[in-house]
Design a protein around this motif. Structure first.
Motif, short mmCIF file in Angstrom:
data_model
loop_
_atom_site.label_atom_id
_atom_site.label_comp_id
_atom_site.label_asym_id
_atom_site.label_seq_id
_atom_site.Cartn_x
_atom_site.Cartn_y
_atom_site.Cartn_z
N PRO A 113 80.86 65.28 36.73
CA PRO A 113 81.14 64.69 35.48
C PRO A 113 81.86 65.69 34.49
CG PRO A 113 79.03 63.77 36.40
CD PRO A 113 79.30 65.00 37.04
N TYR A 114 82.90 65.55 33.88
CA TYR A 114 83.29 66.35 32.76
C TYR A 114 83.56 65.48 31.55
CZ TYR A 114 87.73 65.11 34.63
OH TYR A 114 88.77 64.22 35.12
N ARG A 115 83.85 66.05 30.49
CA ARG A 115 84.34 65.25 29.40
C ARG A 115 85.05 65.98 28.38
NH1 ARG A 115 79.05 63.59 25.68
NH2 ARG A 115 78.47 65.39 24.99
N ALA A 162 87.38 57.37 33.19
CA ALA A 162 86.39 56.26 32.57
C ALA A 162 87.02 54.94 32.61
CB ALA A 162 86.36 56.85 31.11
N VAL A 163 88.42 54.79 32.65
CA VAL A 163 89.10 53.55 32.98
C VAL A 163 90.04 53.60 33.89
CG1 VAL A 163 90.29 51.96 31.68
CG2 VAL A 163 88.41 52.98 30.35
N GLY A 164 90.02 52.61 34.80
CA GLY A 164 91.22 52.49 35.59
C GLY A 164 90.60 52.89 37.00
N SER A 165 91.54 52.66 38.08
CA SER A 165 91.13 53.11 39.43
C SER A 165 91.25 54.50 39.72
CB SER A 165 92.30 52.71 40.30
OG SER A 165 92.32 51.11 40.02
N PRO A 166 90.29 54.91 40.75
CA PRO A 166 90.12 56.65 41.07
C PRO A 166 91.60 56.98 41.78
CG PRO A 166 88.48 55.04 42.16
CD PRO A 166 89.25 54.15 41.73
N THR A 179 96.46 74.17 44.10
CA THR A 179 96.83 74.62 42.65
C THR A 179 97.33 73.53 41.92
OG1 THR A 179 98.80 75.51 43.53
CG2 THR A 179 96.86 76.89 43.85
N GLN A 180 97.32 73.62 40.69
CA GLN A 180 97.83 73.04 39.36
C GLN A 180 97.76 71.57 39.84
OE1 GLN A 180 99.50 74.03 36.59
NE2 GLN A 180 97.84 75.50 37.27
N MET A 181 96.58 70.98 40.25
CA MET A 181 96.57 69.55 40.29
C MET A 181 96.50 69.02 39.06
SD MET A 181 93.95 69.65 43.57
CE MET A 181 92.90 70.98 43.09
N ASN A 182 96.83 68.07 38.63
CA ASN A 182 97.13 67.38 37.33
C ASN A 182 96.03 66.34 37.21
OD1 ASN A 182 97.94 66.48 34.76
ND2 ASN A 182 99.89 65.48 35.69
N LEU A 183 95.00 66.58 36.36
CA LEU A 183 94.01 65.48 36.24
C LEU A 183 94.47 64.69 34.79
CD1 LEU A 183 90.81 67.77 36.21
CD2 LEU A 183 92.03 66.53 38.08
N GLY A 184 95.52 64.75 34.21
CA GLY A 184 96.01 63.96 33.35
C GLY A 184 95.61 64.33 31.91
N LEU A 185 95.53 63.61 30.79
CA LEU A 185 95.28 63.70 29.49
C LEU A 185 93.96 63.21 29.24
CD1 LEU A 185 96.31 65.10 27.09
CD2 LEU A 185 97.26 62.73 26.52
N LEU A 186 92.91 63.89 28.87
CA LEU A 186 91.60 63.20 28.60
C LEU A 186 91.74 62.74 26.97
CD1 LEU A 186 88.82 65.55 30.00
CD2 LEU A 186 89.37 62.90 30.52
N ASP A 187 91.33 61.67 26.70
CA ASP A 187 91.15 61.35 25.25
C ASP A 187 90.24 61.62 24.52
OD1 ASP A 187 92.14 59.91 22.91
OD2 ASP A 187 92.24 57.63 24.02
N LEU A 188 90.13 61.49 23.06
CA LEU A 188 89.09 61.90 22.27
C LEU A 188 87.73 61.48 22.89
CD1 LEU A 188 90.53 61.35 18.73
CD2 LEU A 188 90.86 63.41 20.22
N GLU A 190 86.43 61.28 25.69
CA GLU A 190 86.47 60.53 27.07
C GLU A 190 85.66 61.45 28.09
OE1 GLU A 190 90.04 58.77 29.88
OE2 GLU A 190 90.69 59.78 28.17
N GLN A 191 85.43 60.60 29.00
CA GLN A 191 84.71 61.41 30.15
C GLN A 191 85.57 60.97 31.48
OE1 GLN A 191 80.75 59.87 30.45
NE2 GLN A 191 80.48 60.15 28.38
N GLY A 192 85.25 61.89 32.71
CA GLY A 192 85.83 61.68 33.67
C GLY A 192 84.75 62.09 34.85
N LYS A 193 85.13 62.17 35.99
CA LYS A 193 84.32 62.41 37.05
C LYS A 193 85.22 62.92 38.49
CE LYS A 193 81.88 59.99 39.87
NZ LYS A 193 80.85 58.78 40.21
N LEU A 194 84.90 63.97 38.93
CA LEU A 194 85.37 64.41 40.20
C LEU A 194 84.48 64.31 41.25
CD1 LEU A 194 87.48 67.55 39.48
CD2 LEU A 194 88.45 65.31 39.39
#
Length: 230
Positions: A113-115, A162-166, A179-188, A190-194
């Motif tokens: 998890p990261y945020r 946090a919201v949406g499909s894997p 290399t350079q795998m795009n994780l997108g834009l984390l909102d204010l 916001e949490q995510g998980k790999l």
């Protein structure tokens, strides 16, 4: 960092470093703030709790991990996890359950998890996997990554927002390809998980798997983020 002795069929063995370093870092630009957090895959993480509100500055955090189970330490919502800064070059450690029994064709998995712990900036994040070995950060007697390690270990990485499909970022890819795998834009805030799965290749026979003998790998996963105005 410790090393894992992973057994092949027969009497052969493969050694994979359990102390792979996972880092989260913010890249410096003239219009961006900097922050980072490092995790070593393979050992227990050390960090602070999730008390207090989000920073107005740019701040990316990672979860702490249980030394026995290797799972992220949970907390009540909305924090969900016990978070840590992990903002040192040496990094913090993450156990990988089952890594010491990995065999050709087998896999081990860890959840990370990261945020974005900022109330002022979004975070554009990318991920790289690179070879990392520093004698000052490893016990005496450990060895640098072997030449055959890149071909011996394959990585599958799935991002869980946090919201949406894997989203599957990579499937059975070598470290040199990640290399350079795009994780997108984390909102204010916001949490995510790999979910990272590491597979040892199986060449089909004891004789063919002899090439895996004494393989050593020290992969370093680097999350790099740039602050973005909301």
């Amino acid at each position: 960092m410790t090393e894992i002795q992973t057994k092949t069929k027969g009497r052969k063995r493969v050694i994979i470093a359990a102390g792979a370093l996972l880092g989260i870092a913010a890249l410096a630009t003239s219009a961006a703030f900097n922050d980072f957090a490092n995790l070593n895959l393979g050992e227990n993480g050390i960090g602070n709790d999730s008390a207090g509100g989000p920073d107005k500055s740019f701040n990316i955090q990672v979860a702490t991990f249980d030394a026995v189970t290797g799972l992220p330490v949970t907390a009540p919502a909305p924090a969900n996890y016990v978070w840590q800064e992990a903002d040192s070059v040496a990094g913090e450690d993450v156990p990988i359950p089952g890594a010491d029994t990995l065999v050709p064709g087998g896999t081990v998995t860890t959840n990370i998890p990261y945020r974005n712990w900022s109330s002022s900036f979004k975070a554009a994040v990318t991920l790289d996997l690179v070879d990392h070995w520093d004698a000052s950060e490893h016990p005496v007697g450990t060895k640098p990554t072997s030449a055959s390690a890149d071909a011996a270990l394959l990585y599958t990485i799935v991002q869980h927002p946090a919201v949406g499909s894997p989203t599957t970022l990579a499937t059975n890819k070598k470290m040199s390809e990640l290399t350079q795998m795009n994780l997108g834009l984390l909102d204010l805030e916001e949490q995510g998980k790999l979910v990272v799965t590491i597979k040892m290749v199986d060449h089909g026979s004891d004789a063919a798997n002899e090439i895996l003998k004494d393989v050593i790998a020290h992969p370093q996963a680097q999350f790099k983020g740039v602050s973005v105005a909301p």
